[in-house]
Motif scaffolding. Structure first.
Motif, PDB file in Angstrom:
ATOM      1  N   GLN A 343       0.911  -1.358  -0.027  1.00  0.00           N
ATOM      2  CA  GLN A 343      -0.143   0.059   0.016  1.00  0.00           C
ATOM      3  C   GLN A 343       0.871   1.152   0.043  1.00  0.00           C
ATOM      4  O   GLN A 343       0.308   2.339  -0.595  1.00  0.00           O
ATOM      5  CB  GLN A 343      -0.862  -0.134   1.250  1.00  0.00           C
ATOM      6  N   ALA A 344       2.107   1.229   0.792  1.00  0.00           N
ATOM      7  CA  ALA A 344       2.715   2.346   0.987  1.00  0.00           C
ATOM      8  C   ALA A 344       3.476   2.614  -0.376  1.00  0.00           C
ATOM      9  O   ALA A 344       3.616   3.591  -0.937  1.00  0.00           O
ATOM     10  CB  ALA A 344       3.912   2.156   2.017  1.00  0.00           C
ATOM     11  N   LEU A 345       3.926   1.379  -1.004  1.00  0.00           N
ATOM     12  CA  LEU A 345       4.535   1.504  -2.449  1.00  0.00           C
ATOM     13  C   LEU A 345       3.598   2.000  -3.300  1.00  0.00           C
ATOM     14  O   LEU A 345       4.033   2.798  -4.280  1.00  0.00           O
ATOM     15  CB  LEU A 345       5.066   0.280  -2.734  1.00  0.00           C
ATOM     16  N   LYS A 346       2.287   1.696  -3.321  1.00  0.00           N
ATOM     17  CA  LYS A 346       1.154   2.043  -4.190  1.00  0.00           C
ATOM     18  C   LYS A 346       1.080   3.605  -4.252  1.00  0.00           C
ATOM     19  O   LYS A 346       0.969   4.328  -5.146  1.00  0.00           O
ATOM     20  CB  LYS A 346      -0.061   1.513  -4.089  1.00  0.00           C
ATOM     21  N   GLU A 347       1.217   4.200  -2.977  1.00  0.00           N
ATOM     22  CA  GLU A 347       0.943   5.593  -2.581  1.00  0.00           C
ATOM     23  C   GLU A 347       2.199   6.203  -3.205  1.00  0.00           C
ATOM     24  O   GLU A 347       2.142   7.449  -3.928  1.00  0.00           O
ATOM     25  CB  GLU A 347       0.759   5.834  -1.288  1.00  0.00           C
ATOM     26  N   TRP A 348       3.289   5.744  -3.195  1.00  0.00           N
ATOM     27  CA  TRP A 348       4.589   6.180  -3.384  1.00  0.00           C
ATOM     28  C   TRP A 348       4.479   6.257  -4.918  1.00  0.00           C
ATOM     29  O   TRP A 348       5.246   7.430  -5.596  1.00  0.00           O
ATOM     30  CB  TRP A 348       5.867   5.534  -3.006  1.00  0.00           C
ATOM     31  N   TRP A 349       4.064   5.255  -5.520  1.00  0.00           N
ATOM     32  CA  TRP A 349       4.203   5.518  -6.925  1.00  0.00           C
ATOM     33  C   TRP A 349       3.116   6.250  -7.677  1.00  0.00           C
ATOM     34  O   TRP A 349       3.374   7.086  -8.635  1.00  0.00           O
ATOM     35  CB  TRP A 349       3.806   4.063  -7.740  1.00  0.00           C
TER      36      TRP A 349
END
Length: 398
Positions: A343-349
């Motif tokens: 989820q954090a990676l999705k938000e970062w992308w």
């Protein structure tokens, strides 16, 4: 077996498996040239200027991943070659530079075409030697090849007076060589690698920043596996181009003053930055004081310990060959049940994609003048991406 110094030089090159020597003849190296032309195992490529010899040896090394060799005469021959030597030094290219010198009895006497080769080249070589004794010639050349291609690669210069090339000595080329004061660390510290992996797996806004060390150490496959396995964004320096596919959606473009908005913003705002075979140069980060952020953790992998924390203080230094360190990291990550927070990676992308929407590389396509960007784009399209475009240094290169 008694050989002249000139014969010893050629025998040493043959022992090292040298295919090509790039050079320009002159009085101080004529004896070496005489022996070079008596055999056909080592081929000579005649240039029109000594700078060309150094650049050609450098280019040969980059494309072949072998040690480049150039041969120039004393005085102006050496000074003409300095630019090419400095280029190889800055870019960590393994090279052996053989230079002629005035006879030993004339050194320091302002002899014809004499210059202090060791002093002049000291700042732009990994190491240099002045061989005054023909009995030390073979072992010195062995040391030069060893130094050039181990640890952080670079140019090594061997300065040979003319009378040394004429003198006779028993020939013996050592199989191996060891230098008491030179013992480069090549395998990364396992504890530091574990720390780095833990930081990467816990990162919420990670960034991969790769440089020329990836290309020089043939670590492109490992970098690509790591980037795709973790799903992180990746940027490469000019020297690192090709280390990760430029057409991959995870590639954010070049960093720095000529780079993309998204790469620079990601490097500035990430919480974990892993630098792989790169040196945080001024064209990438500008003023180190402005790049500093206390809440960002930096991992730095490099074969040269002096490059780590030189410009930017790092939290996890790892000294070793990039390919070996990445192999160890991949093993640890693949065997770990933990993965970065999706989820954090999705938000970062999503944040990175917002920066990408600025389309910072856009240009006026309706201009009456043909833009260089348009030419490169069309060449890419026509050749299906199978085109190599080169340019001189300067704004047009960027």
């Amino acid at each position: 077996m008694q050989l002249t110094g000139a014969e010893i030089v050629i025998r040493c090159l043959q022992e090292e498996g040298v295919e090509y020597v790039f050079g320009y003849p002159g009085g101080a190296v004529l004896n070496i040239y005489d022996e070079l032309f008596k055999q056909d195992q080592v081929k000579h490529v005649l240039v029109r200027h000594e700078q060309g010899a150094a650049h050609a040896a450098d280019g040969y090394s980059r494309s072949s991943h072998k040690v480049g060799v150039c041969l120039v005469t004393s005085g102006p021959g050496v000074t003409n070659a300095v630019t090419g030597i400095a280029t190889a030094y800055m870019d960590s290219i393994p090279m052996v530079v053989i230079t002629g010198q005035v006879p030993t009895h004339a050194i320091g006497q302002d002899a014809f075409q004499e210059c202090d080769t060791v002093g002049i080249t000291r700042p732009c070589v990994k190491h240099n030697f002045l061989v005054k004794d023909v009995t030390q010639l073979a072992v010195t050349i062995k040391k030069a090849f060893y130094l050039a291609q181990t640890g952080r690669p670079g140019p090594v210069l061997v300065d040979i007076p003319k009378d040394v090339t004429q003198a006779n000595a028993e020939y013996h080329y050592p199989k191996t060589v060891s230098l008491r004061s030179y013992n480069p660390v090549t395998k990364g510290h396992s504890g530091q690698i574990k720390k780095a992996v833990q930081l990467l797996l816990e990162a919420r806004k990670p960034m991969i920043y790769a440089g020329g060390g990836v290309v020089l150490n043939n670590a492109s496959a490992q970098l690509t596996r790591l980037t795709r396995l973790l799903g992180f964004p990746c940027t490469t320096t000019l020297m690192g181009l090709g280390g990760f596919p430029g057409s991959d959606p995870q590639f954010t473009g070049l960093p720095g003053m000529h780079g993309t908005y998204e790469s620079n913003m990601a490097m500035q705002t990430c919480d974990v930055l892993i630098a792989i075979g790169s040196r945080f140069d001024d064209r990438v980060i500008g003023n180190p004081a402005h790049f500093f952020r206390a809440d960002r953790k930096i991992i730095h992998i490099d074969i040269d310990p002096s490059s780590i924390s030189k410009r930017v203080k790092v939290d996890v230094p790892i000294v070793g060959y990039v390919a070996d360190v990445l192999d160890e990291m991949l093993k640890l990550i693949e065997s770990s049940p933990q993965r970065p927070d999706p989820q954090a990676l999705k938000e970062w992308w999503a944040e990175i994609k917002e920066w990408q929407r600025k389309d910072c590389l856009k240009y006026d396509r309706k201009s009456a003048l043909i833009k260089p960007q348009y030419v490169v784009e069309k060449l890419y399209e026509i050749t299906g991406g199978d085109a190599i475009v080169t340019s001189d240094v300067g704004q047009h290169q960027m």
